[in-house]
Design a protein around this motif. Structure first.
Motif, PDB file in Angstrom:
ATOM      1  N   ILE A 256       0.727  -0.988   0.076  1.00 52.92           N
ATOM      2  CA  ILE A 256      -0.207  -0.095  -0.491  1.00 52.92           C
ATOM      3  C   ILE A 256       0.396   1.059  -0.225  1.00 52.92           C
ATOM      4  O   ILE A 256       0.697   1.889  -0.930  1.00 52.92           O
ATOM      5  CB  ILE A 256      -0.995   0.297   1.175  1.00 52.92           C
ATOM      6  CG1 ILE A 256      -1.995  -1.451   0.533  1.00 52.92           C
ATOM      7  CG2 ILE A 256      -2.044   1.244   1.635  1.00 52.92           C
ATOM      8  CD1 ILE A 256      -2.817  -1.417   2.395  1.00 52.92           C
TER       9      ILE A 256
ATOM     10  N   LYS B 158      -1.010   2.666  -3.763  1.00 51.39           N
ATOM     11  CA  LYS B 158      -2.605   2.052  -4.004  1.00 51.39           C
ATOM     12  C   LYS B 158      -3.485   2.393  -2.661  1.00 51.39           C
ATOM     13  O   LYS B 158      -3.425   1.409  -2.473  1.00 51.39           O
ATOM     14  CB  LYS B 158      -2.308   0.811  -5.149  1.00 51.39           C
ATOM     15  CG  LYS B 158      -1.977   1.325  -6.353  1.00 51.39           C
ATOM     16  CD  LYS B 158      -2.597  -0.622  -7.147  1.00 51.39           C
ATOM     17  CE  LYS B 158      -1.815   0.140  -8.476  1.00 51.39           C
ATOM     18  NZ  LYS B 158      -1.927  -1.689  -9.214  1.00 51.39           N
ATOM     19  N   LYS B 159      -5.008   2.224  -2.850  1.00 56.06           N
ATOM     20  CA  LYS B 159      -5.664   1.401  -1.823  1.00 56.06           C
ATOM     21  C   LYS B 159      -5.761   0.014  -1.910  1.00 56.06           C
ATOM     22  O   LYS B 159      -5.503  -1.220  -3.112  1.00 56.06           O
ATOM     23  CB  LYS B 159      -6.850   1.637  -1.957  1.00 56.06           C
ATOM     24  CG  LYS B 159      -7.633   3.491  -1.753  1.00 56.06           C
ATOM     25  CD  LYS B 159      -9.249   3.942  -1.837  1.00 56.06           C
ATOM     26  CE  LYS B 159      -8.988   4.922  -1.868  1.00 56.06           C
ATOM     27  NZ  LYS B 159     -10.200   5.671  -1.842  1.00 56.06           N
TER      28      LYS B 159
ATOM     29  N   MET C  25      -6.523  -0.913  -7.854  1.00 58.04           N
ATOM     30  CA  MET C  25      -6.560  -0.877  -6.367  1.00 58.04           C
ATOM     31  C   MET C  25      -5.888  -2.306  -6.157  1.00 58.04           C
ATOM     32  O   MET C  25      -5.672  -3.322  -6.487  1.00 58.04           O
ATOM     33  CB  MET C  25      -7.938  -0.910  -5.380  1.00 58.04           C
ATOM     34  CG  MET C  25      -8.775  -0.035  -5.747  1.00 58.04           C
ATOM     35  SD  MET C  25      -9.614   0.435  -4.573  1.00 58.04           S
ATOM     36  CE  MET C  25     -11.365  -0.314  -5.991  1.00 58.04           C
TER      37      MET C  25
ATOM     38  N   SER D  22      -9.529  -0.501   2.374  1.00 59.71           N
ATOM     39  CA  SER D  22     -10.655   0.118   2.216  1.00 59.71           C
ATOM     40  C   SER D  22     -12.321  -0.677   1.845  1.00 59.71           C
ATOM     41  O   SER D  22     -12.672   0.630   2.054  1.00 59.71           O
ATOM     42  CB  SER D  22     -10.548   0.778   0.684  1.00 59.71           C
ATOM     43  OG  SER D  22      -9.080   1.634   0.636  1.00 59.71           O
TER      44      SER D  22
ATOM     45  N   GLY E 216     -12.670   3.430  -5.597  1.00 55.70           N
ATOM     46  CA  GLY E 216     -11.027   3.989  -5.908  1.00 55.70           C
ATOM     47  C   GLY E 216     -10.869   4.802  -6.124  1.00 55.70           C
ATOM     48  O   GLY E 216     -10.345   5.795  -6.831  1.00 55.70           O
TER      49      GLY E 216
END
Lengths: 258, 381
Positions: B27, B32-33, B52, B95, B155
């Protein structure tokens, strides 16, 4: 000389064979793994055979405590050893029901005594010697007297709980409702028989059926299992010693292979 | 063997052994999520296409008493571990979480998680049981579309056809490489022990699939010529949900078993099926699920699992199959009697072992595995 040691959860067994596979020493102690039982039982078997430890050429250990016994030449499972021992004394055996202190196993043998299939109980005391120990305590009798108590029962009380802990509560409840202690004892034996036959039904049962392990000493339990299975059950003279005998036979075999 | 092979193996096994740290690193380094993906066939490609990082959620040896509030003692240990980990905050960095419903435990878990974790975005998803019919396919397509829209919100990126096709290409490349990988490593049982094989496959859940596939490619290309196989080994196949705990795999190694193939939901079932790459992206996803037979979690009208395992045994010359029954996993229990009967008719020995991810005592399991080794003839190939 060849030593077989079977270290169970609640008993230790030792068998000594000579080079002709004749039993010259044997002992059983009702203390198992995690105790001095294995050493004591070996000492007793050696004493009976009139031997010193140095006279033992090969040792094979089996049973639940086999991994902690480091002075053996080899360790082999109790399934293979019971099969070996039973086939040696009862060559027509095709199914072995071995009920020990905390495990129950059903072992299928071929004509040569090889294990074709096997099944073990799950991580649960139901259908093992531990179940009968708990029942004896609740019924306030010695373990060795439990069979005789059940023999005097007329109508076995149904014990429906699969779990030993729940079954204990159920038995206490039955006693408090005034059920005869003999009928409750009989019910406990019927209960263990149902668990064992449930296990048997998961493999292909072929006669002759032989029972081994400590529970085989309980005649009422053997009778109930036979009734439930609808098949006669044979019992060797020394049902508790079959694992140690098998281990000693393996020790002899390994020595010949060398 | 070149040192780089061992280094690559160590890198991947370390990730599989400590996935939490690996995911946090990913991460941080990619920006990125991350989206959690419950077993078994969460649409990771949609997550990937939404920019993601999909993260597999397959439980672990997690103990505690938080999950007991929502799950009874007789629930699957993977779900208990996931819930325990979520409640203690291990997944706070995610997330969203996609929960796919394949069994009664998962169905209830979706609602439990919504109540227990109000701050976590839960995306429940239900696959069609009739996977091969036109209406089943249409339903699955709509379900993928719905989840895709939800992921776009999470996202903040639209999932274009182009992005989804690129993601599917990356995932199908992963599947294709893994199919080759599991065949090639059969010749190296001393390197790819049951534990190492498992951890290498598992690492895929906690990395970018493109990076992971590249690492596997590097391992494959760096392997030296194989040495003769040891005479004492027992080639076997594992089937079931997962082959954990790893101590179970160590028992296999102790007894000279080598895993020559598997039908585990966590392992080969993830990559054994590849759909036609020329199909439109969503149809391609639907098609893969429609083609995926022999899995306890997808309705299989023809009950092909037994026949598939028999073929697998013939192809790999395995001596036996071990049925890895995760305790209380209903779908796997339903399949067992059918598989057992078919394998018995084919004369293939099968050992049934009951596993839990949180097992303390391995002694009973040791006896079963050792007995299987004792009754099988040793074979070197």
């Amino acid at each position: 000389m060849y030593l077989g040691v079977d270290i169970g959860s609640s008993s230790s067994k030792a068998v000594i064979l000579n080079q002709d596979a004749k039993k010259i020493g044997e002992a059983i102690l009702n203390i198992g793994t995690g105790s001095n039982g294995p050493q004591e039982v070996i000492g007793q078997a050696l004493f009976q055979a009139g031997l010193q430890r140095e006279a033992i050429r090969r040792t094979v250990v089996t049973g639940y405590g086999r991994m902690t016994f480091t002075s053996a030449d080899r360790q082999i499972t109790e399934i293979s050893c019971h099969a070996k021992g039973v086939h040696f004394v009862m060559p027509n055996a095709r199914t072995v029901i071995d009920i020990g202190g905390q495990d129950a196993k059903v072992i299928c043998l071929d004509q040569s005594g090889n294990v074709g299939n096997f099944i073990m109980n799950e991580k649960c005391a139901a259908g093992t010697g531990r179940f009968l120990e708990v029942m004896a305590r609740v019924l306030n009798c010695k373990l060795e007297d439990l069979s005789g108590l059940a023999d005097r029962g007329d109508n076995g009380v149904t014990i429906s709980s699969t779990c030993t802990v729940f079954a204990e509560s159920e038995v206490i409840s039955q006693l408090s409702m005034g059920q005869r202690i003999e009928d409750v004892a009989l019910g406990a034996h019927c209960s263990i028989a149902q668990r064992i036959v449930g296990l048997c039904n998961r493999v292909n049962i072929v006669p002759e059926v032989v029972i081994t392990g400590g529970v085989a000493l309980n005649r009422n339990a053997v009778h109930c299992i036979s009734e439930e299975l609808k098949l006669p059950i044979s019992r060797p003279d020394d049902p508790q010693g079959m694992g140690a005998l098998g281990a000693a036979l393996y020790a002899l075999e390994f020595d010949k292979e060398r | 063997m070149m040192e780089t092979t061992q280094e690559l193996i160590q890198e991947l096994t370390k990730i599989a052994e400590a996935p939490g740290a690996a995911v946090l690193d990913a991460i941080k380094s990619t920006g990125k999520k991350a989206v959690g993906c419950f077993p078994i066939y969460a649409p990771e490609e949609l997550v990937y296409a939404a920019g993601m990082l999909p993260v597999g959620m397959w439980g672990g040896n997690t103990k505690g008493n938080l999950a007991g509030k929502y799950l009874q003692i007789f629930c699957c240990s993977v779900m208990k571990a996931n819930t325990e980990q979520a409640l203690r905050g291990d997944y706070d960095g995610l997330s969203a979480v996609i929960i796919t419903a394949y069994c009664d435990t998962l169905k209830c878990l979706m609602e439990n998680w919504k109540a227990a974790l109000p701050g976590m975005k839960i995306l429940p998803m239900v696959y069609a049981q009739n996977r091969k019919t036109a209406s089943g396919r249409q339903y699955m397509k709509e379900e993928f579309l719905r989840i895709g829209k939800e992921l776009e919100k999470v996202g903040g990126t639209e999932i274009t056809d182009q992005a989804l096709k690129a993601a599917l290409d990356i995932y199908d490349d992963y599947r294709s490489v893994m199919q080759k990988f599991i065949v090639k490593i059969r010749k190296y049982p001393a390197v790819f022990t049951p534990r190492v094989r498992h951890l290498l496959i598992k690492a895929a859940y906690f990395m970018d699939k493109k990076d992971y596939t590249e690492k596997i490619r590097q391992i494959l290309s760096s392997l030296p010529a194989p040495e003769p196989l040891p005479a004492s080994r027992h080639p076997i196949i594992l089937t079931g949900l997962i082959g954990e705990p790893v101590e179970f795999l160590d028992l296999l190694q102790e007894n000279d078993f080598s895993v020559v193939a598997d039908d585990l939901a966590q392992e080969s079932r993830q990559f054994r099926t590849i759909a036609d790459r020329n199909l439109p992206p969503l149809d391609r996803m639907v098609e893969r699920i429609a083609l995926q037979d022999g899995c306890a979690f997808l309705y299989d009208e023809k009950k092909t699992r037994g026949a598939m395992l028999i073929d697998m045994v013939k192809q790999t010359e395995a001596q036996a199959v071990i049925y890895c029954q995760m305790k209380f996993c209903d779908p796997e229990e339903f399949d067992y009697p059918i598989v057992k009967k078919e394998l018995a008719q084919a004369g293939i020995p099968m050992l049934y072992v009951e596993l839990e991810q949180q097992m303390d005592s391995m002694e009973q399991l040791r006896t079963r595995i050792q007995t299987l080794a004792e009754i099988l003839p040793t074979r070197g190939r």
